[in-house]
Scaffold this active site. Structure first.
Site, mmCIF file in Angstrom:
data_model
loop_
_atom_site.group_PDB
_atom_site.id
_atom_site.type_symbol
_atom_site.label_atom_id
_atom_site.label_comp_id
_atom_site.label_asym_id
_atom_site.label_seq_id
_atom_site.Cartn_x
_atom_site.Cartn_y
_atom_site.Cartn_z
ATOM 1 N N GLU A 152 -19.736 -2.757 -6.579
ATOM 2 C CA GLU A 152 -18.298 -2.474 -6.472
ATOM 3 C C GLU A 152 -17.427 -3.726 -6.565
ATOM 4 O O GLU A 152 -16.755 -4.109 -5.599
ATOM 5 C CB GLU A 152 -18.007 -1.718 -5.185
ATOM 6 N N GLU A 327 -23.487 6.569 -5.887
ATOM 7 C CA GLU A 327 -23.467 6.697 -4.424
ATOM 8 C C GLU A 327 -22.663 7.921 -4.018
ATOM 9 O O GLU A 327 -21.677 8.275 -4.680
ATOM 10 C CB GLU A 327 -22.792 5.478 -3.775
HETATM 11 C C1 GAL Z 1 -19.654 1.922 -0.898
HETATM 12 C C2 GAL Z 1 -20.530 0.683 -0.965
HETATM 13 C C3 GAL Z 1 -21.781 0.847 -0.120
HETATM 14 C C4 GAL Z 1 -21.426 1.382 1.232
HETATM 15 C C5 GAL Z 1 -20.662 2.673 1.083
HETATM 16 C C6 GAL Z 1 -20.273 3.318 2.387
HETATM 17 O O1 GAL Z 1 -18.352 1.678 -1.307
HETATM 18 O O2 GAL Z 1 -20.914 0.421 -2.287
HETATM 19 O O3 GAL Z 1 -22.441 -0.389 -0.032
HETATM 20 O O4 GAL Z 1 -20.668 0.444 1.916
HETATM 21 O O5 GAL Z 1 -19.469 2.412 0.378
HETATM 22 O O6 GAL Z 1 -19.594 4.524 2.180
#
Ligand code: GAL
Length: 696
Positions: A152, A327
């Site tokens: 990110e 994710e």
């Molecule tokens: C994302 C990030 C992850 C984790 C996640 C939590 O933005 O890439 O490492 O922090 O959020 O929701």
């Protein structure tokens, strides 16, 4: 893009085994549970720099060798990450230049992640060394199927190195100070630059009123971030040409002030695979449409689902037709003000929604809960109990099984003949402009999402486009609030309409060029001929003021909010007129024939309900590719999406409410879940069906 799409639908999670290296029992248990949960891919290593290189120049890879080997033995593949998203403390302390400098000139101290300067040669050098070592060691490891670049990317740095980089970038762009002064209109308030060295990034204790400079700064930050990403990719490519690369992108921030300063369209040419991280606030009251927001609006997961769908479409288009859901959470996040658990069914539904829009993976953050620090209460597949009996685990395992069975779907595509234009630079220029509205009510992103919703809600399959690519393959292009027009974009839109396309624009179109200079000759600038109108002025409404748009044919009235323009037609025909206000009796919706195509302009901001009506006509008249043809009737609010290949059509039916609904398909379909065939179907609350039809 040279990615060969996967032969199955991948399923997995971020995995941070470096948090558990002294717990072999847990690492062994992880593999056992991953097999049980039907996991097929793991993202590994994005925050592992301090474990791989605990002190400068000393590398420890044995732990990672072991993890990769055991994942591979379990049949699990790996997206191996570069560790640039967070750095070890030794690095930050020995080379403070790697840390970010805030707009006020103060350099950050060690901590957080993403706290690094993209320009810093030292950061790049140290990163190149570790990336090279990772590539040398693992490019041939059979588990590794993709490089996951950083994590990110986002944000800016105002250090001396970045100031120098900005000036260099400006010199390349404008060549002379005269060109820059003209483009920035810096004569205003005597801001004219007589020396390149006098230029500084926009900061609160300096200048933030030169809007073209603000815009160029954001472009520069995107450029520098892409340059940084490219340098990471090049290191890996020197060793491995055949492993594709991705980087995980984020949801577009609702609040323009919280923007990441990244125009992701500029990432397109540098990554092989597009991927993004999806964390919508399910089950919370309201939604983010500022223009219609009311405090006590009921929970509306259906409408929120359209916002998620917009992002899926956006990242699919950045990925030239494919993307990965990198994710998501199986349960809840821990950083929303109220971080609610997904209700039963919701994880499977929302994960499969990504597949419906073209993703070939579902992945979570993260596999196992951290024992400490800020994310310890974030949802995971395996929580602190370590149990496989939790709802999260059981639902995750069930989803894994479903995804395995969806293997035949992995080669199918998402097809759209309608495009919605969303452009980050336009957002930056418009949101930064002053007047006539200077609050969140300006709402460019919300307006995009509102138009998206009206089309999505009616089953239209959409692509999201930047306006910087050829649009000739689409029947309809919707381009709301295209405040800023580059010469390139004008050429593309002109050719689209000239070749028979239908363009839909709205108020706030064609005000400035791409360095934020107003068009001589007025609004809508170089789109005047295509639209066949001149905009004399734009006015805004208080909430207590009412004006309407009256449709010339049906006499139906539309409510206007926030913005309306006073329009004169040149060659356009008036379809609807304003009633009330200073535009009383003037054109409100116009249509103009231009060569083989047509351009429609909506001069006032209308409600979602009214947009629904407007688009239902467009859908009929342009016979748009819509899943509606597949559906004879349905109850409640359901959403339909289609993926297809040469032989099969997969119809996804999604229910984002808690009520059971029914629907009838126009053709005989087979339920992929239980092989039952038919036309009449029931769908439970927060349920999804995937139906298959063979096509000849
Ligand atoms: C994302 C990030 C992850 C984790 C996640 C939590 O933005 O890439 O490492 O922090 O959020 O929701």
């Amino acid at each position: 893009m040279k990615w060969k799409i996967t032969e199955d639908i991948l399923y997995g999670a971020d995995y941070n085994p470096d948090q558990w290296l002294n717990r072999k029992d847990i690492l062994d248990e992880d593999i056992k549970l991953m097999i049980e949960a039907n996991i097929t891919v793991i993202s590994l290593g994005m925050f592992s720099w301090s474990t791989i290189e605990p002190t400068e120049g000393n590398y420890t890879f044995t732990w990672l060798d072991n993890i990769l080997d055991s994942l591979y033995s379990a049949g699990i593949r790996v997206f191996l990450s570069t560790p640039s998203g967070a750095r070890p403390s030794w690095l930050a302390h020995k080379y403070p230049e790697v840390l970010r400098t805030a707009p006020n000139g103060q350099r950050n101290i060690f901590g957080e992640r993403h706290n690094h300067c993209y320009t810093s040669p030292v950061y790049r050098e140290k990163l190149t060394i570790i990336n090279r070592k990772i590539a040398d060691r693992y490019a041939k490891h059979p588990a590794v199927i993709m490089w996951h670049i950083s994590n990110e990317y986002g944000g800016d740095c105002h250090c001396e190195l970045c100031q120098e980089g900005f000036k260099k970038w400006l010199k390349e762009k404008y060549k002379t100070l005269d060109n820059l002064n003209y483009a920035w209109w810096s004569i205003f308030w005597s801001h004219k630059f007589t020396n390149w060295e006098h230029i500084h990034s926009p900061v609160p204790h300096g200048d933030q009123t030169l809007h073209a400079k603000n815009l160029d700064w954001k472009r520069f930050v995107t450029y520098m971030t892409v340059d940084f990403m490219r340098s990471e990719i090049e290191t890996l490519r020197e060793v491995s040409q055949n492993i594709p690369v991705t980087t995980n992108m984020m949801q577009v921030q609702d609040n323009p002030e919280a923007d990441y300063l990244l125009d992701y369209w500029k990432f397109k040419d540098h990554i092989d695979v597009s991927s993004w991280d999806s964390y919508p606030a399910w089950h919370l009251p309201g939604h983010s449409f500022i223009a219609e927001s009311i405090q006590d609006i009921p929970v509306n997961d259906f409408r929120r689902a359209s916002e998620v769908a917009f992002h899926h479409d956006l990242y699919r288009c950045i990925g030239d037709g494919h993307f990965l859901l990198m994710e998501s959470t199986p349960t809840n996040v821990n950083w929303q003000n109220i971080s609610k658990l997904k209700k039963p069914g919701m994880n499977i539904l929302t994960s499969l929604q990504a597949i419906a829009h073209g993703s070939n993976s579902v992945q979570y953050f993260q596999w196992r809960s951290s024992k400490g620090s800020s994310e310890k209460f974030h949802g995971t597949v395996v929580d602190h109990s370590g149990s496989n009996k939790t709802r999260a685990f059981k639902e995750s395992a069930k989803l894994g099984q479903i995804l395995k069975e969806l293997k035949p779907l992995s080669a199918s595509n998402y097809k759209a003949d309608t495009a919605l234009l969303f452009n980050w630079e336009n957002r930056w220029a418009f949101e930064n402009s002053q007047g006539p509205i200077n609050t969140r009510q300006k709402a460019y992103l919300e307006t995009i999402k509102k138009h998206y919703y009206s089309l999505w809600n009616q089953g239209v399959q959409m692509d999201i486009v930047s306006g910087e690519e050829s649009l000739n393959r689409y029947k309809v292009v919707v381009a709301p609030m295209l405040h800023m027009l580059s010469t390139q974009m004008v050429g593309i839109l002109t050719s689209f309409v000239a070749n028979g396309g239908k363009l839909i624009t709205t108020y706030q179109t064609g005000y400035v060029n791409d360095t934020d200079l107003c068009f001589e000759g007025g609004v809508p600038g170089p789109l005047s001929d295509i639209l066949g109108i001149k905009v004399e002025a734009i006015d805004v409404l208080h909430q207590f003021e009412n004006i309407e748009i009256i449709d010339g044919k049906t006499q139906k009235s539309y409510t206007v909010n926030d913005y309306y323009e006073i329009v004169e037609t040149t060659t356009a025909k008036t379809l609807a007129t304003f009633k009330g206000g200073v535009a009383d009796g003037k054109p409100a919706i116009t249509t103009n024939k231009f060569k083989k195509g047509e351009a429609i302009h909506i001069a006032g901001r209308v409600t979602t309900e009214d947009l629904n009506l407007f688009y239902s006509d467009i859908i009929k008249n342009s016979s748009l590719n819509s899943s509606q043809e597949e559906i004879k009737s349905f109850t409640g609010n359901l959403n339909f999406q289609i993926r297809s290949d040469n032989n099969s059509q997969y119809l996804f039916i999604m229910n984002f409410t808690d009520k059971e609904e029914t629907f009838e398909t126009s053709f005989n379909y087979k339920d992929m879940n239980n092989d039952q065939s038919g036309n009449n179907w029931e769908i439970e609350g927060y349920g999804i069906k995937i139906l298959l039809k063979h096509i000849d």
